[in-house]
Design a protein around this motif. Structure first.
Motif, PDB file in Angstrom:
ATOM      1  N   VAL A 109       1.567  -5.783   3.439  1.00 37.08           N
ATOM      2  CA  VAL A 109       0.963  -4.459   3.536  1.00 37.08           C
ATOM      3  C   VAL A 109       1.363  -3.644   2.323  1.00 37.08           C
ATOM      4  O   VAL A 109       2.509  -3.728   1.856  1.00 37.08           O
ATOM      5  N   GLU A 110       0.419  -2.893   1.770  1.00 41.57           N
ATOM      6  CA  GLU A 110       0.718  -2.072   0.598  1.00 41.57           C
ATOM      7  C   GLU A 110      -0.256  -0.903   0.506  1.00 41.57           C
ATOM      8  O   GLU A 110      -1.376  -0.957   1.034  1.00 41.57           O
ATOM      9  N   PRO A 111       0.158   0.167  -0.178  1.00 47.28           N
ATOM     10  CA  PRO A 111      -0.728   1.324  -0.334  1.00 47.28           C
ATOM     11  C   PRO A 111      -1.641   1.183  -1.544  1.00 47.28           C
ATOM     12  O   PRO A 111      -1.409   0.345  -2.428  1.00 47.28           O
ATOM     13  N   TYR A 112      -2.691   1.987  -1.553  1.00 48.06           N
ATOM     14  CA  TYR A 112      -3.579   2.088  -2.713  1.00 48.06           C
ATOM     15  C   TYR A 112      -4.212   3.471  -2.680  1.00 48.06           C
ATOM     16  O   TYR A 112      -4.088   4.216  -1.691  1.00 48.06           O
ATOM     17  N   TYR A 113      -4.880   3.835  -3.769  1.00 47.83           N
ATOM     18  CA  TYR A 113      -5.560   5.129  -3.841  1.00 47.83           C
ATOM     19  C   TYR A 113      -7.066   4.912  -3.820  1.00 47.83           C
ATOM     20  O   TYR A 113      -7.595   4.014  -4.489  1.00 47.83           O
ATOM     21  N   ALA A 114      -7.757   5.742  -3.024  1.00 51.20           N
ATOM     22  CA  ALA A 114      -9.219   5.685  -2.928  1.00 51.20           C
ATOM     23  C   ALA A 114      -9.776   7.093  -3.103  1.00 51.20           C
ATOM     24  O   ALA A 114      -9.093   8.089  -2.804  1.00 51.20           O
ATOM     25  N   SER A 133      -1.408   0.892  -5.834  1.00 48.22           N
ATOM     26  CA  SER A 133      -0.138   1.625  -5.849  1.00 48.22           C
ATOM     27  C   SER A 133       0.915   0.636  -5.388  1.00 48.22           C
ATOM     28  O   SER A 133       1.120   0.437  -4.197  1.00 48.22           O
ATOM     29  N   ARG A 134       1.548  -0.002  -6.349  1.00 45.04           N
ATOM     30  CA  ARG A 134       2.369  -1.170  -6.041  1.00 45.04           C
ATOM     31  C   ARG A 134       3.859  -0.851  -6.050  1.00 45.04           C
ATOM     32  O   ARG A 134       4.270   0.264  -6.372  1.00 45.04           O
ATOM     33  N   ASN A 135       4.653  -1.855  -5.683  1.00 45.69           N
ATOM     34  CA  ASN A 135       6.100  -1.679  -5.698  1.00 45.69           C
ATOM     35  C   ASN A 135       6.627  -1.607  -7.137  1.00 45.69           C
ATOM     36  O   ASN A 135       5.850  -1.635  -8.091  1.00 45.69           O
ATOM     37  N   SER A 136       7.947  -1.569  -7.283  1.00 45.35           N
ATOM     38  CA  SER A 136       8.549  -1.360  -8.600  1.00 45.35           C
ATOM     39  C   SER A 136       8.721  -2.639  -9.417  1.00 45.35           C
ATOM     40  O   SER A 136       9.166  -2.586 -10.552  1.00 45.35           O
ATOM     41  N   CYS A 167       7.756  -8.808  -9.831  1.00 49.03           N
ATOM     42  CA  CYS A 167       6.556  -9.650  -9.905  1.00 49.03           C
ATOM     43  C   CYS A 167       5.329  -8.780  -9.675  1.00 49.03           C
ATOM     44  O   CYS A 167       4.531  -9.045  -8.781  1.00 49.03           O
ATOM     45  N   LYS A 168       5.175  -7.756 -10.476  1.00 49.49           N
ATOM     46  CA  LYS A 168       4.176  -6.743 -10.184  1.00 49.49           C
ATOM     47  C   LYS A 168       2.752  -7.261 -10.255  1.00 49.49           C
ATOM     48  O   LYS A 168       1.858  -6.768  -9.583  1.00 49.49           O
ATOM     49  N   ASP A 169       2.509  -8.285 -11.067  1.00 55.71           N
ATOM     50  CA  ASP A 169       1.145  -8.793 -11.201  1.00 55.71           C
ATOM     51  C   ASP A 169       0.709  -9.636 -10.006  1.00 55.71           C
ATOM     52  O   ASP A 169      -0.480  -9.774  -9.742  1.00 55.71           O
ATOM     53  N   THR A 170       1.652 -10.213  -9.300  1.00 54.68           N
ATOM     54  CA  THR A 170       1.296 -11.126  -8.217  1.00 54.68           C
ATOM     55  C   THR A 170       1.681 -10.620  -6.838  1.00 54.68           C
ATOM     56  O   THR A 170       1.048 -10.979  -5.858  1.00 54.68           O
ATOM     57  N   MET A 171       2.711  -9.808  -6.727  1.00 54.83           N
ATOM     58  CA  MET A 171       3.152  -9.338  -5.418  1.00 54.83           C
ATOM     59  C   MET A 171       3.479  -7.855  -5.463  1.00 54.83           C
ATOM     60  O   MET A 171       4.585  -7.460  -5.837  1.00 54.83           O
ATOM     61  N   GLY A 172       2.502  -7.048  -5.074  1.00 58.80           N
ATOM     62  CA  GLY A 172       2.693  -5.608  -5.130  1.00 58.80           C
ATOM     63  C   GLY A 172       2.991  -4.983  -3.794  1.00 58.80           C
ATOM     64  O   GLY A 172       3.059  -3.757  -3.671  1.00 58.80           O
ATOM     65  N   GLN A 173       3.195  -5.811  -2.764  1.00 59.52           N
ATOM     66  CA  GLN A 173       3.346  -5.289  -1.410  1.00 59.52           C
ATOM     67  C   GLN A 173       4.612  -4.468  -1.221  1.00 59.52           C
ATOM     68  O   GLN A 173       5.602  -4.643  -1.927  1.00 59.52           O
ATOM     69  N   TYR A 174       4.573  -3.605  -0.220  1.00 60.85           N
ATOM     70  CA  TYR A 174       5.762  -2.861   0.197  1.00 60.85           C
ATOM     71  C   TYR A 174       6.541  -3.646   1.252  1.00 60.85           C
ATOM     72  O   TYR A 174       7.758  -3.612   1.294  1.00 60.85           O
ATOM     73  N   TYR A 175       5.806  -4.297   2.148  1.00 60.76           N
ATOM     74  CA  TYR A 175       6.411  -5.148   3.169  1.00 60.76           C
ATOM     75  C   TYR A 175       5.658  -6.468   3.193  1.00 60.76           C
ATOM     76  O   TYR A 175       4.473  -6.527   2.881  1.00 60.76           O
ATOM     77  N   GLY A 176       6.338  -7.538   3.617  1.00 63.32           N
ATOM     78  CA  GLY A 176       5.680  -8.825   3.761  1.00 63.32           C
ATOM     79  C   GLY A 176       6.616  -9.846   4.378  1.00 63.32           C
ATOM     80  O   GLY A 176       7.735 -10.032   3.901  1.00 63.32           O
ATOM     81  N   LEU A 177       6.179 -10.478   5.456  1.00 64.79           N
ATOM     82  CA  LEU A 177       6.954 -11.519   6.118  1.00 64.79           C
ATOM     83  C   LEU A 177       6.002 -12.603   6.605  1.00 64.79           C
ATOM     84  O   LEU A 177       4.799 -12.547   6.331  1.00 64.79           O
TER      85      LEU A 177
END
Length: 419
Positions: A92-97, A114-117, A120-130
């Motif tokens: 799950v991750e945020p974005y702007y619309a 709107s990705r994490n810091s 691996c910003k190009d491939t995994m921008g999620q805030y949470y993931g399991l």
């Protein structure tokens, strides 16, 4: 029916959280929690769903996320066990619309990520993931920290924050080989090309190139898809949050990938009979990645697939920053499925005790059992990093209370102070 002791302890711990002990009224007013359902996921025996859902139901406003917990349930809200529907992963991750643009909820060309810091910003921008471990892995962000979302100053002009969800689920009812289907072994899937239409490379044994949305895993001989009922399942997710205030410290989300951007890798079977006899067949994968900005580590957890033993993160000098160990189920009920990873232990360091510096090269190590081959495995490591400054604990309040049976995690300070 045999119920494992570890699962009973887990249930007792949940009961503890629901006990009659009442937190202070101000805490009840501050902590908010709401449970949502994803859009319906249609599955039949052997089928795969790997869809992205935009503009999902999610708390709105300038907030501090404290936890995000999810699990797969059926139409009646009953948890679905992994041996029926394998949860490969959710993110799950945020974005702007654009504000007021309803079509932006379905049109990727109109959104701004709107990705994490990192890292691996190009491939995994999620805030949470399991994945399969989701039911018994803590995501609680300890006090006084929070994941800041919805900052009105951060959104581009004319845009608003929304949230997206990806759920990769594999229905393993009636399949020829449950483990092989969950590991996306190519010889069991009806594919010759990947989801982009490119031919699957020769010698590629398995992974996400073979189990994408709409693919089908091989069923047992004589079993037809109609032999098992088609059904709809959902990701039920519960979000806990606080309204943002100056009393909170923001954290940055970093995700390390042991493959250094390849995302998945293969584990070859152990070739030594001597090692097999000693049960010493362990495949070790490691890589170094640069942490862009340092601070204090306040949380850490790894993500692995079946066969995973555990993972660790180390500083440039070799010091151990965090270790996350896999817990396997022992029964049949949801949350304790035998043969599956049902939890990953989490790190909650003593406040201020684990620090990393700007530009430090960190090493992530991922360990898998190699008693048999494993395809399409992952070795991710999530950490939350705060600035070095610390806030004093408010008068009369204590830090959160940490438990470790079997998964280390922390109770909120308002609850632990009343025990």
């Amino acid at each position: 029916m045999k119920i494992s002791s570890s699962f009973l302890v887990h249930v007792l711990l949940i009961a503890l959280l629901s006990a009659t002990t009442t937190p202070p009224s101000e805490a009840l007013d501050a902590i908010k929690s709401k449970t949502f359902l994803s859009p319906a996921i249609s599955l039949s025996p052997g089928s795969v769903s790997d869809k992205w859902y935009l503009d999902i139901a999610f708390p709105r406003g300038h907030l501090a996320l404290k936890s995000f917990n999810g699990e797969v349930v059926d139409e009646h809200g009953v948890p679905v066990p992994l041996h029926e529907t394998y949860l490969h992963h959710w993110v799950v991750e945020p974005y702007y619309a654009p504000k007021g643009d309803a079509d932006a909820g379905h049109d990727l060309s109109k959104i701004i990520p709107s990705r994490n810091s990192g890292v691996c910003k190009d491939t995994m921008g999620q805030y949470y993931g399991l994945g399969s471990e989701t039911r018994r892995t803590s995501t609680w962000v300890p006090d006084p920290y929070g994941i800041e979302i919805g900052d009105p100053e951060a959104a581009p002009d004319g845009y608003e924050e929304r949230w997206l969800l990806n759920v990769h689920a594999i229905d393993t009812r009636g399949v020829a080989d449950k483990l092989a289907c969950t590991e996306c072994r190519c010889d069991l899937y009806n594919v010759t090309v990947d989801k982009e239409g490119r031919r699957i490379p020769e010698g590629y044994p398995g992974g996400f190139h073979c189990c994408y949305d709409g693919t089908q895993c091989k069923l047992k001989e004589g079993f037809v898809a109609g032999g098992g009922e088609a059904r709809k399942v959902f990701l039920r997710y519960t979000v806990m949050w606080l309204d943002w205030s100056d009393a909170l410290l923001p954290v940055r989300i970093y995700i390390f990938d042991v493959t250094d951007r390849a995302v998945e890798y293969q584990v070859e079977g152990c070739s030594s009979s001597e090692k097999r006899a000693k049960k010493d067949c362990v495949h070790v994968e490691a890589t170094k990645q640069i942490l862009p900005r340092g601070g204090v580590i306040v949380f850490g957890v790894a993500h692995q697939h079946s066969g995973g033993i555990g993972s660790s993160l180390h500083g440039e000098d070799g010091r151990l920053l965090c270790e996350s160990v896999a817990t396997y189920g022992e029964g049949k009920e949801a949350g304790d499925e035998a043969g599956y990873i049902v939890g990953m232990s989490t790190c909650y360091p003593k406040p201020g005790s684990v620090t990393v510096r700007d530009g430090e090269a960190l090493t992530v190590v991922s360990n898998y059992s190699s008693e048999r081959p494993h395809t399409g495995v992952m070795g991710l490591f999530y950490i939350l990093v705060a600035e070095h400054k610390q806030l004093p604990v408010a008068a009369g309040k204590q830090p959160g209370l940490c438990f470790s049976f079997p998964v280390p995690w922390c109770l909120p300070s308002w609850l632990s102070s009343n025990m």
